[in-house]
Design an enzyme around this catalytic site. Structure first.
Site, PDB file in Angstrom:
ATOM      1  N   SER A  13       0.846  -1.198   0.000  1.00  0.00           N
ATOM      2  CA  SER A  13       0.000   0.000   0.000  1.00  0.00           C
ATOM      3  C   SER A  13       0.876   1.240   0.000  1.00  0.00           C
ATOM      4  CB  SER A  13      -0.878   0.009   1.257  1.00  0.00           C
ATOM      5  OG  SER A  13      -1.667   1.180   1.272  1.00  0.00           O
ATOM      6  N   HIS A  14       0.313   2.326  -0.563  1.00  0.00           N
ATOM      7  CA  HIS A  14       0.970   3.636  -0.480  1.00  0.00           C
ATOM      8  C   HIS A  14       0.137   4.584   0.373  1.00  0.00           C
ATOM      9  CE1 HIS A  14       3.023   1.916  -3.977  1.00  0.00           C
ATOM     10  NE2 HIS A  14       3.982   2.798  -3.764  1.00  0.00           N
ATOM     11  N   ASN A  15      -0.965   4.061   0.965  1.00  0.00           N
ATOM     12  CA  ASN A  15      -1.878   4.899   1.759  1.00  0.00           C
ATOM     13  C   ASN A  15      -1.391   4.911   3.213  1.00  0.00           C
ATOM     14  OD1 ASN A  15      -4.054   5.393   3.620  1.00  0.00           O
ATOM     15  ND2 ASN A  15      -5.520   5.155   1.964  1.00  0.00           N
ATOM     16  N   LYS A  18      -3.713   3.583   6.031  1.00  0.00           N
ATOM     17  CA  LYS A  18      -3.822   2.126   5.991  1.00  0.00           C
ATOM     18  C   LYS A  18      -2.544   1.454   6.476  1.00  0.00           C
ATOM     19  CE  LYS A  18      -6.281   1.118   1.984  1.00  0.00           C
ATOM     20  NZ  LYS A  18      -6.257   0.530   0.649  1.00  0.00           N
ATOM     21  N   ASP A  74      -7.863  -3.720   0.191  1.00  0.00           N
ATOM     22  CA  ASP A  74      -8.692  -2.825  -0.613  1.00  0.00           C
ATOM     23  C   ASP A  74      -9.958  -2.596   0.177  1.00  0.00           C
ATOM     24  OD1 ASP A  74      -8.636  -1.364  -3.195  1.00  0.00           O
ATOM     25  OD2 ASP A  74     -10.648  -2.211  -3.278  1.00  0.00           O
ATOM     26  N   GLY A 158      -9.259   9.123   6.129  1.00  0.00           N
ATOM     27  CA  GLY A 158     -10.367   8.968   5.174  1.00  0.00           C
ATOM     28  C   GLY A 158     -11.702   9.437   5.739  1.00  0.00           C
ATOM     29  N   TYR A 159     -12.695   8.562   5.666  1.00  0.00           N
ATOM     30  CA  TYR A 159     -14.066   8.905   6.049  1.00  0.00           C
ATOM     31  C   TYR A 159     -14.345   8.673   7.545  1.00  0.00           C
ATOM     32  CZ  TYR A 159     -14.882   8.639   0.974  1.00  0.00           C
ATOM     33  OH  TYR A 159     -14.841   8.826  -0.394  1.00  0.00           O
ATOM     34  N   LYS A 180     -10.490   1.655  17.665  1.00  0.00           N
ATOM     35  CA  LYS A 180     -11.048   1.412  16.333  1.00  0.00           C
ATOM     36  C   LYS A 180     -10.790  -0.045  15.902  1.00  0.00           C
ATOM     37  CE  LYS A 180     -10.649   2.724  11.476  1.00  0.00           C
ATOM     38  NZ  LYS A 180      -9.962   3.531  10.456  1.00  0.00           N
TER      39      LYS A 180
HETATM   40  P1  IMP Z   1      -8.155   1.923  -1.642  1.00  0.00           P
HETATM   41  O1  IMP Z   1      -8.426   0.645  -0.903  1.00  0.00           O
HETATM   42  O2  IMP Z   1      -6.712   2.247  -1.701  1.00  0.00           O
HETATM   43  O3  IMP Z   1      -8.863   1.960  -2.957  1.00  0.00           O
HETATM   44  O4  IMP Z   1      -8.742   3.127  -0.781  1.00  0.00           O
HETATM   45  C1  IMP Z   1      -9.691   2.947   0.177  1.00  0.00           C
HETATM   46  C2  IMP Z   1     -10.289   4.288   0.590  1.00  0.00           C
HETATM   47  O5  IMP Z   1     -11.431   3.992   1.385  1.00  0.00           O
HETATM   48  C3  IMP Z   1      -9.361   5.094   1.483  1.00  0.00           C
HETATM   49  O6  IMP Z   1      -8.644   6.049   0.769  1.00  0.00           O
HETATM   50  C4  IMP Z   1     -10.354   5.783   2.420  1.00  0.00           C
HETATM   51  O7  IMP Z   1     -10.842   6.920   1.820  1.00  0.00           O
HETATM   52  C5  IMP Z   1     -11.485   4.791   2.527  1.00  0.00           C
HETATM   53  N1  IMP Z   1     -11.292   3.950   3.719  1.00  0.00           N
HETATM   54  C6  IMP Z   1     -10.915   2.647   3.761  1.00  0.00           C
HETATM   55  N2  IMP Z   1     -10.789   2.223   5.025  1.00  0.00           N
HETATM   56  C7  IMP Z   1     -11.055   3.281   5.798  1.00  0.00           C
HETATM   57  C8  IMP Z   1     -11.051   3.465   7.197  1.00  0.00           C
HETATM   58  O8  IMP Z   1     -10.710   2.580   8.016  1.00  0.00           O
HETATM   59  N3  IMP Z   1     -11.389   4.693   7.619  1.00  0.00           N
HETATM   60  C9  IMP Z   1     -11.746   5.703   6.774  1.00  0.00           C
HETATM   61  N4  IMP Z   1     -11.738   5.594   5.465  1.00  0.00           N
HETATM   62  C10 IMP Z   1     -11.388   4.379   4.969  1.00  0.00           C
END
Ligand code: IMP
Length: 211
Positions: A13-15, A18, A74, A158-159, A180
């Protein structure tokens, strides 16, 4: 179900939000962790139409490029009155700047426009463990809750500030990381979607006899 016998693992992941949460969950288990960013791996385009497909393509790309087992997540927010949106497009609703104030505002506006008053939603996480030989295992976790407005709290990512899980008076944005997750190895209950998926990964790929 293949067990993880290697002790070096790539977080595909780059997030940063996460990565922080996956590190929290993995740290007590003693793995040597490297991220896709540490290895300068390219971020694959998420062309899948399901959480499962996108989790697979991210984990497989990282495992093949690094020659190590790789763990991806994801995930996204699925709002019932919006027919499951933003769903797999949750990250994209933040726009190129990944601005989740914009994304949360859009969820709120679309719910107001929809007008049914139904605010139920769930977070979904699909975790994929892939090996360089192409073998993959998938785990899906979900947590039910409601969209609140205005956003509350500045923890998490995120959200999180607009999602209040059922049975709680606080949003994920108001909870510590430990609250959490709501899970530690050996514990029966987990709270977040990611911790629920991770608990399955832990029980099926890390614990118990090889099958
Ligand atoms: P992806 O899995 O990289 O496509 O991105 C998932 C997106 O969903 C993240 O950038 C967040 O915006 C949202 N998301 C996923 N998990 C969470 C969480 O635990 N809290 C808040 N937002 C989340």
């Amino acid at each position: 179900m293949r067990k993880l016998s290697e002790n070096r693992l790539v977080i595909a992941s780059h997030n940063q939000g996460k990565i922080r949460e996956l590190r929290d969950l993995l740290d007590p288990l003693g793995y040597e962790l490297v991220t896709a960013g540490d290895l300068n791996l390219e971020e694959p385009e998420e062309t899948g139409l399901t959480f499962e497909d996108n989790a697979k393509l991210k984990a497989l790309a990282a495992a093949k490029a690094s020659d190590l087992p790789a763990l991806s997540d994801d995930s996204g927010l699925s709002v019932d009155a919006l027919e499951g949106a933003p769903g797999i497009y949750s990250a994209r609703w933040g726009g190129p700047e990944k601005d989740f104030n914009i994304a949360m505002g859009r969820v709120h506006r679309e719910l107001e426009g929809e007008g049914s008053g139904n605010r139920t939603a769930r977070f979904v996480s699909v975790i994929c463990l892939a090996w360089p030989d192409g073998h993959m295992e998938l785990f899906r976790g979900e947590v039910e809750g409601a969209i609140v407005w205005p956003p509350r709290g500045n923890q998490g990512f995120g959200y999180d500030p607009v999602f209040q899980p059922i049975g709680f008076e606080t949003t994920f944005g108001q909870m510590s990381a430990d609250s959490k997750h709501g899970w530690k190895p050996g514990q029966e209950q987990a709270l977040s979607h990611r911790a629920r998926a991770f608990k399955m990964f832990f029980e099926q790929c890390l614990e118990g006899p090889q099958s």
